[in-house]
Design a protein around this motif. Sequence first.
Motif, short mmCIF file in Angstrom:
data_model
loop_
_atom_site.label_atom_id
_atom_site.label_comp_id
_atom_site.label_asym_id
_atom_site.label_seq_id
_atom_site.Cartn_x
_atom_site.Cartn_y
_atom_site.Cartn_z
N THR A 33 0.84 -1.19 0.00
CA THR A 33 0.00 0.00 0.00
C THR A 33 0.88 1.24 0.00
N VAL A 34 0.54 2.21 -0.87
CA VAL A 34 1.23 3.50 -0.88
C VAL A 34 0.20 4.61 -0.79
N GLU A 35 0.66 5.77 -0.33
CA GLU A 35 -0.19 6.94 -0.30
C GLU A 35 0.04 7.77 -1.56
N ILE A 36 -0.81 8.76 -1.77
CA ILE A 36 -0.65 9.65 -2.92
C ILE A 36 0.72 10.32 -2.87
N GLY A 37 1.41 10.29 -4.00
CA GLY A 37 2.73 10.90 -4.11
C GLY A 37 3.87 9.95 -3.84
N GLU A 38 3.58 8.72 -3.39
CA GLU A 38 4.64 7.76 -3.11
C GLU A 38 4.91 6.88 -4.33
N ASN A 39 6.14 6.40 -4.42
CA ASN A 39 6.54 5.54 -5.53
C ASN A 39 5.97 4.14 -5.34
N ILE A 40 5.36 3.62 -6.39
CA ILE A 40 4.71 2.31 -6.32
C ILE A 40 5.75 1.18 -6.36
N TYR A 41 6.81 1.35 -7.13
CA TYR A 41 7.76 0.26 -7.32
C TYR A 41 9.14 0.83 -7.64
N SER A 42 10.17 0.26 -7.05
CA SER A 42 11.53 0.66 -7.35
C SER A 42 12.43 -0.57 -7.35
N GLY B 264 -0.51 -1.27 -16.79
CA GLY B 264 0.84 -1.54 -17.29
C GLY B 264 1.52 -0.32 -17.87
N PHE B 265 2.85 -0.37 -17.87
CA PHE B 265 3.66 0.68 -18.47
C PHE B 265 5.05 0.12 -18.73
N LYS B 266 5.45 0.05 -20.02
CA LYS B 266 6.77 -0.42 -20.43
C LYS B 266 7.15 -1.74 -19.75
N GLY B 267 6.23 -2.68 -19.79
CA GLY B 267 6.49 -4.01 -19.24
C GLY B 267 6.05 -4.18 -17.81
N LEU B 268 5.95 -3.08 -17.05
CA LEU B 268 5.50 -3.16 -15.67
C LEU B 268 4.03 -3.55 -15.63
N ARG B 269 3.67 -4.51 -14.78
CA ARG B 269 2.29 -4.92 -14.62
C ARG B 269 1.93 -4.88 -13.14
N ILE B 270 0.84 -4.15 -12.85
CA ILE B 270 0.40 -3.96 -11.47
C ILE B 270 -1.07 -4.33 -11.37
N GLN B 271 -1.41 -5.16 -10.39
CA GLN B 271 -2.80 -5.49 -10.11
C GLN B 271 -3.30 -4.57 -9.01
N VAL B 272 -4.33 -3.77 -9.33
CA VAL B 272 -4.91 -2.86 -8.35
C VAL B 272 -5.94 -3.63 -7.53
N LEU B 273 -5.73 -3.66 -6.20
CA LEU B 273 -6.64 -4.37 -5.30
C LEU B 273 -7.64 -3.42 -4.65
N LYS B 274 -7.19 -2.20 -4.34
CA LYS B 274 -8.07 -1.22 -3.73
C LYS B 274 -7.51 0.18 -3.97
N ALA B 275 -8.37 1.11 -4.36
CA ALA B 275 -7.94 2.48 -4.61
C ALA B 275 -8.88 3.44 -3.92
N THR B 276 -8.30 4.40 -3.19
CA THR B 276 -9.08 5.45 -2.55
C THR B 276 -8.45 6.80 -2.88
N THR C 122 -3.75 0.08 -2.83
CA THR C 122 -3.29 -1.24 -2.42
C THR C 122 -3.18 -2.09 -3.69
N TYR C 123 -2.07 -2.80 -3.84
CA TYR C 123 -1.76 -3.41 -5.14
C TYR C 123 -0.73 -4.53 -5.00
N LYS C 124 -0.53 -5.23 -6.12
CA LYS C 124 0.55 -6.20 -6.28
C LYS C 124 1.32 -5.86 -7.55
#
Length: 236
Positions: A49-58, A211-223, A228-230
């Motif tokens: 889980t990340v908040e607004i403005g935080e990086n999802i993946y690094s 997705g973006f340039k090969g990145l794939r993210i499953q969104v589980l919950k968004a507010t 919240t994601y994988k």
Amino acid sequence: MKNILVASSIFFFAGCSSTGLIYPYVYHDHNKTETYQYINSPELGTVSTVEIGENIYSKSYLFYGNTSKVTLTSPAVGSGFGFSVDTRATDKTPTSVLSKWAKLGKDNINTMCFVSSNICLSDPDDTGTFTHFGIGAQVASNKLDAPAKYTISPSDPVIKEDSFKYVALYQGKKGDSVKISFREFKNDMARPAFTQDIDYELDSNDTTIIGFKGLRIQVLKATNTELTYKVLKDYN
């Protein structure tokens, strides 16, 4: 065949402690391969889980170099033939040591050499103590007043980042869509031409894959505050 201890260019410090004098160096083992392993944050397939403005993946990597730390744990003192070595005195100690791989004399021996004076300490019997010193290749020409103990321990791995990296920032939810801002950096400098803000429509059954340039993210919950994601797949 015994090893040569060669230290890279770092400062030589003198000081007292309850365990004696300690002088650290870096020893480059050219027979050891430098390796690294990738560190994904978060790990692929884990719920995060990340908040607004935080990086999802690094992604960074743990770098294992070919260096060990050589520590002189007791002072080296001796004199002869017009020169001397005394690592107890700060104003008399060399400021750095050799930064190249060298072979001194006829045999490979454990040797620590100082740039400013060309004085070398040597351990010809491979006992874990320097017993002799000399100028340049004449490393065994003089005996120290007392054996100077040293230790060798592998350097800790270092976390590094690639010079080129992506950043995916969660920008919030609006209606039935989420906004992700993708940015590219090179040498920690943002590349304005490579910044994209993308709105992704959410599926009603909570199985949204973005997705973006090969990145794939499953969104589980968004507010409006959190996502919240994988992360299912890394960038290409």
